[in-house]
Scaffold this active site. Structure first.
Site, PDB file in Angstrom:
ATOM      1  N   SER A  28       0.829  -1.177  -0.061  1.00  0.00           N
ATOM      2  CA  SER A  28       0.006   0.000   0.033  1.00  0.00           C
ATOM      3  C   SER A  28       0.829   1.211  -0.032  1.00  0.00           C
ATOM      4  CB  SER A  28      -0.980   0.038   1.269  1.00  0.00           C
ATOM      5  OG  SER A  28      -1.828   0.998   1.243  1.00  0.00           O
ATOM      6  N   ARG A  29       1.312   1.581   1.183  1.00  0.00           N
ATOM      7  CA  ARG A  29       2.275   2.834   1.426  1.00  0.00           C
ATOM      8  C   ARG A  29       3.222   2.412   2.245  1.00  0.00           C
ATOM      9  NH1 ARG A  29       0.148   3.931  -2.769  1.00  0.00           N
ATOM     10  NH2 ARG A  29      -1.095   5.698  -3.202  1.00  0.00           N
ATOM     11  N   GLU A  87      11.430   5.857  -1.850  1.00  0.00           N
ATOM     12  CA  GLU A  87      11.735   5.301  -3.005  1.00  0.00           C
ATOM     13  C   GLU A  87      12.588   5.784  -4.223  1.00  0.00           C
ATOM     14  OE1 GLU A  87       7.509   2.416  -2.145  1.00  0.00           O
ATOM     15  OE2 GLU A  87       7.348   3.881  -3.676  1.00  0.00           O
ATOM     16  N   HIS A 123       7.997  -1.680  -5.957  1.00  0.00           N
ATOM     17  CA  HIS A 123       6.869  -1.058  -5.994  1.00  0.00           C
ATOM     18  C   HIS A 123       6.208  -1.494  -7.506  1.00  0.00           C
ATOM     19  CE1 HIS A 123       4.521   2.945  -4.823  1.00  0.00           C
ATOM     20  NE2 HIS A 123       3.659   1.953  -5.418  1.00  0.00           N
TER      21      HIS A 123
END
Length: 316
Positions: free
Chosen positions: A233-234, A263, A282
């Site tokens: 998700s995050r 990131e 990701h």
């Protein structure tokens, strides 16, 4: 009308078409844009499309002709929405395009933790099965998911899609969400109950101040010993040093992560050296099918703006 795409490569590394945008104006696509190139590349463009290239207040105020900013993602924190609003610029995002892909990837992480498929395939190709004195071997504990409890933090579209897959594997599903849907009251638990009861915890909530660091040393202490944690998700939902410490001492059996706090991942991220920690770059959102869906929605967003019927507007 001039349309500029500032960082098109991750959305379209060459397997999709930009024709939907080029049909609407003169199109310029850049694979990547460095911070010092942003204003120059925007130039006199009226339409700016970005994925992760930041459009801060200074850029927005200095760019002379921007009327519309399209974000090639769900999250739109790369754009100073307040500055855009002050300047009368419409900002739109893609609220949903990869629900099934992201849920599928959560289980890709979980199944790799449960079976270590790649490791055992590599071992076979290295000759270890050929020389094995027994008819089979395994290097890690193998985990059956049926009968285990998956706790889902964030029970929106992706959380519910993940739940459907979990149930297909015979897992019990419980969920925690601040915004509860009355249709799913039988699933909801308090956060403390979820932490205490779950064998697997999967994060699917947005990043708000109240969810930032929701996985930390205190919440981990309230979990079962040997819990598995998944996050695609995050990244900032997890206090990374706390998770690394829990992995290294065995409180958390394993983690499967597709996102991290910064990131690309920093070389000193403590999770890189933590035990039993899978990290992918990701890519939950990135199957061609979901990227095509994203592209189609982005084009439709722009078409709607051009006829005065803007949609998916984040600064309405």
């Amino acid at each position: 009308m001039h349309i500029v795409i500032l960082d098109g490569y991750t959305e379209n590394p060459g397997d999709l078409s930009w024709d939907g945008f080029s049909a609407l104006g003169t199109l310029t696509v850049y694979d990547r844009t460095k911070p010092e190139q942003i204003l120059t590349r925007i130039g006199d463009a009226e339409i700016v499309i970005t994925n992760k290239t930041p459009l801060d207040e200074n850029t927005i105020m200095q760019a002379p002709n921007i009327r519309y900013i399209g974000v090639l993602a769900t999250g739109y924190n790369v754009v100073d929405v307040n500055a855009a609003t002050k300047k009368g610029i419409v900002v739109s995002n893609i609220p949903t395009y990869g629900t099934d892909a992201v849920a599928q990837f959560a289980f890709a992480l979980l199944l790799e933790i449960a079976h270590h498929v790649q490791h055992h395939s590599d071992a076979v190709k290295q000759g270890r099965w050929t020389s094995c004195p027994d008819f089979c071997f395994w290097d890690y504990p193998l985990i059956e998911l049926a009968g285990k409890t998956m706790g889902i933090i964030g029970y929106g579209r992706i959380g519910r899609a993940t739940a459907r897959i979990a149930r297909a594997f015979g897992m019990q599903v419980i969920a925690y969400d601040v915004m509860q849907n009355p249709d799913y009251q039988d699933v909801y638990r308090s956060l403390d109950e979820l932490l205490a009861q779950s064998d697997v915890i999967s994060l699917h909530c947005p990043l708000f101040e109240e969810t930032r660091g929701i996985i930390n040393k205190d919440s981990i202490a309230r979990m079962k010993d040997g819990v598995i944690i998944l996050n695609n998700s995050r990244g900032p939902l997890i206090v990374e040093q706390d998770l690394a410490d829990a992995l290294n001492r065995g409180k958390v059996y394993a983690a499967g992560l597709d996102v991290v706090s910064s990131e690309p991942i920093a070389e000193d991220n403590p999770l890189l050296s933590a035990k039993n920690c899978l990290i992918t770059p990701h890519i939950s959102w990135a199957p061609k099918e979901s990227r095509q869906r994203l592209m189609d929605i982005a084009v439709e967003n722009l078409k709607a703006f051009l006829v005065g019927k803007s949609r998916n507007v984040v600064n309405a």
